[in-house]
Motif scaffolding. Structure first.
Motif, PDB file in Angstrom:
ATOM      1  N   PRO A 113       0.824  -0.950   4.940  1.00 29.40           N
ATOM      2  CA  PRO A 113       1.197  -0.467   3.572  1.00 29.40           C
ATOM      3  C   PRO A 113       0.791   0.934   3.360  1.00 29.40           C
ATOM      4  N   LEU A 114       1.491   1.759   2.489  1.00 28.74           N
ATOM      5  CA  LEU A 114       1.509   3.267   2.320  1.00 28.74           C
ATOM      6  C   LEU A 114       0.211   3.097   1.216  1.00 28.74           C
ATOM      7  N   SER A 115       0.116   2.237   0.450  1.00 28.88           N
ATOM      8  CA  SER A 115      -1.042   2.141  -0.376  1.00 28.88           C
ATOM      9  C   SER A 115      -2.381   2.186   0.468  1.00 28.88           C
ATOM     10  N   ASP A 116      -2.630   1.312   1.236  1.00 26.60           N
ATOM     11  CA  ASP A 116      -3.781   1.168   2.026  1.00 26.60           C
ATOM     12  C   ASP A 116      -3.916   2.618   3.112  1.00 26.60           C
ATOM     13  N   ILE A 117      -2.722   3.291   3.507  1.00 31.42           N
ATOM     14  CA  ILE A 117      -2.883   4.516   4.225  1.00 31.42           C
ATOM     15  C   ILE A 117      -3.539   5.690   3.229  1.00 31.42           C
ATOM     16  N   LEU A 118      -3.211   5.533   1.957  1.00 28.87           N
ATOM     17  CA  LEU A 118      -3.844   6.517   1.198  1.00 28.87           C
ATOM     18  C   LEU A 118      -4.990   6.171   0.814  1.00 28.87           C
ATOM     19  N   LEU A 119      -5.484   4.806   0.698  1.00 29.49           N
ATOM     20  CA  LEU A 119      -6.864   4.430   0.714  1.00 29.49           C
ATOM     21  C   LEU A 119      -7.755   4.957   1.655  1.00 29.49           C
ATOM     22  N   HIS A 120      -7.356   4.921   3.099  1.00 31.59           N
ATOM     23  CA  HIS A 120      -8.200   5.218   4.073  1.00 31.59           C
ATOM     24  C   HIS A 120      -8.116   6.900   3.976  1.00 31.59           C
ATOM     25  N   LEU A 121      -7.281   7.580   3.530  1.00 34.21           N
ATOM     26  CA  LEU A 121      -7.215   8.730   3.412  1.00 34.21           C
ATOM     27  C   LEU A 121      -8.388   9.597   2.393  1.00 34.21           C
ATOM     28  N   CYS A 122      -8.499   8.699   1.233  1.00 29.57           N
ATOM     29  CA  CYS A 122      -9.372   9.061   0.368  1.00 29.57           C
ATOM     30  C   CYS A 122     -10.770   8.771   0.854  1.00 29.57           C
ATOM     31  N   GLY A 123     -11.135   7.776   1.597  1.00 32.26           N
ATOM     32  CA  GLY A 123     -12.298   7.345   2.407  1.00 32.26           C
ATOM     33  C   GLY A 123     -12.770   8.564   3.443  1.00 32.26           C
ATOM     34  N   LEU A 124     -11.631   8.882   4.146  1.00 35.60           N
ATOM     35  CA  LEU A 124     -12.163   9.658   5.263  1.00 35.60           C
ATOM     36  C   LEU A 124     -12.475  11.347   4.834  1.00 35.60           C
ATOM     37  N   VAL A 125     -11.784  11.543   3.604  1.00 35.14           N
ATOM     38  CA  VAL A 125     -11.954  13.038   3.139  1.00 35.14           C
ATOM     39  C   VAL A 125     -13.329  12.694   2.280  1.00 35.14           C
ATOM     40  N   THR A 126     -13.550  11.582   1.688  1.00 38.73           N
ATOM     41  CA  THR A 126     -15.378  11.594   1.341  1.00 38.73           C
ATOM     42  C   THR A 126     -16.154  11.558   2.243  1.00 38.73           C
ATOM     43  N   LEU A 127     -16.039  10.931   3.319  1.00 41.69           N
ATOM     44  CA  LEU A 127     -16.907  11.052   4.535  1.00 41.69           C
ATOM     45  C   LEU A 127     -16.890  12.468   4.898  1.00 41.69           C
TER      46      LEU A 127
END
Length: 324
Positions: A114-128
């Motif tokens: 899902p594209l929603s989960d891809i965006l969720l991963h992106l937010c987590g990666l940028v945070t890290l």
């Protein structure tokens, strides 16, 4: 097969070489640094989306190695954390698919990540990435205090008539301490998603896309679980100290995710309206003014849309003939 592997490895190496050159150009041209840093993610995304995970891994590794050897190890680490690794991971997620039957769907369809989960991963990666970079540079009250003091010194040197109230300097430093991570994290989420969007269009136009082209306005929403992370980040901002700085980073990254999904929802809800074009143009022109409204729109519309495509190895069921 050997020729295919050699071609994939060559494409990955070329993508990595291009990516590190673009990142190096960002250092040489500070005025275009944001654009060039974002562009450095494009070769990785294109290689991964068009030629698979091996090409993406080779691109990331070759770019990081070349950056460490030819430029500086700390520079290579920073670029890898901020652009290269997130781009490679996003391309990997975008290529994930499984039979729709495993999710209760038809046997002849494939369900894509899902594209929603891809965006969720992106937010987590940028945070890290922002947190790690902050640790590397020693981000904290002392560093922000030095930045503010140097800025005040420069302004007073240029114009001695300017007088700063000492009572307002301390609150300014405290505000900037949290605002800088918010701005940095939110900007990188938006820029990296823009790079992902551009890469998907480039790969689709070339006919090498593994993932089907999606209708972004209808498919792009944030995951429901992201709301709890976003709310927790707001609470952390009021704790103070390191939790507040981490919370500000999470707030910026996930807030940008909800902002992106809010604009997608706005595009979807205005479809077919005669006033759609001027409203959308106005919303983009005055974006900072109505950002809160768009953010609320993104928070109020969270769901998971799964893209489905026919499975090449399955037979598509025939529709029964209907006669009237």
């Amino acid at each position: 097969m050997k020729n295919l592997n050699a071609k994939v490895l060559g494409i990955g190496a070329l993508a990595g070489f291009t990516a590190i050159l673009l990142a190096r150009g960002a250092v040489a041209q500070p005025s275009f640094s944001a654009v060039l840093y974002t562009a450095s993610a494009l070769p990785i995304l294109i290689a991964g989306l068009g030629w698979g995970n091996i090409a993406a891994v080779v691109a990331v590794v070759s770019a990081a190695a070349l950056g460490a050897l030819a430029i500086d190890p700390s520079f290579a680490l920073a670029v890898t954390l901020v652009t290269l690794a997130p781009a490679g991971w996003l391309s990997h997620l975008a290529n994930l698919a499984r039979p729709a039957s495993e999710l209760g769907g038809p046997d002849h369809l494939m369900a894509w990540y899902p594209l929603s989960d891809i965006l969720l991963h992106l937010c987590g990666l940028v945070t890290l990435a922002v947190v790690v970079i902050g640790i590397m540079i020693g981000y904290g009250p002392e560093l922000v205090g030095k930045i503010v003091d140097e800025l005040i010194t420069a302004l007073t040197t240029q114009n001695p008539t300017i007088v700063f109230d000492p009572q307002t300097i301390a609150p300014t430093k405290a505000t900037l301490l949290l605002m800088l991570p918010v701005a940095q994290a939110s900007a990188w989420v938006i820029l990296l998603f823009a790079a992902y969007y551009i890469a998907t269009r480039i790969v689709a136009a070339s006919g090498r896309n593994l993932r089907p082209r999606e209708d972004i306005p209808s498919a792009l929403r944030m995951n429901r679980n992201a709301i709890f992370v976003f709310l927790a980040s707001i609470v952390a901002c009021f704790v103070g100290g390191i939790p507040a700085m981490v919370g500000a980073t999470v707030f910026g990254a996930f807030g940008a995710g909800f902002l992106i999904s809010g604009y997608a929802a706005l595009h979807f809800r205005t479809r077919g309206k005669s006033w759609r074009a001027p409203v959308l143009i106005l919303c983009y022109l005055v974006g900072p003014i109505i950002a809160l409204f768009i953010l609320i729109l993104g928070l109020s519309d969270t769901r998971k849309a799964i893209a489905l495509t026919p499975n090449k190895n399955a037979e598509i069921p025939k529709q029964p003939d209907t006669k009237i």
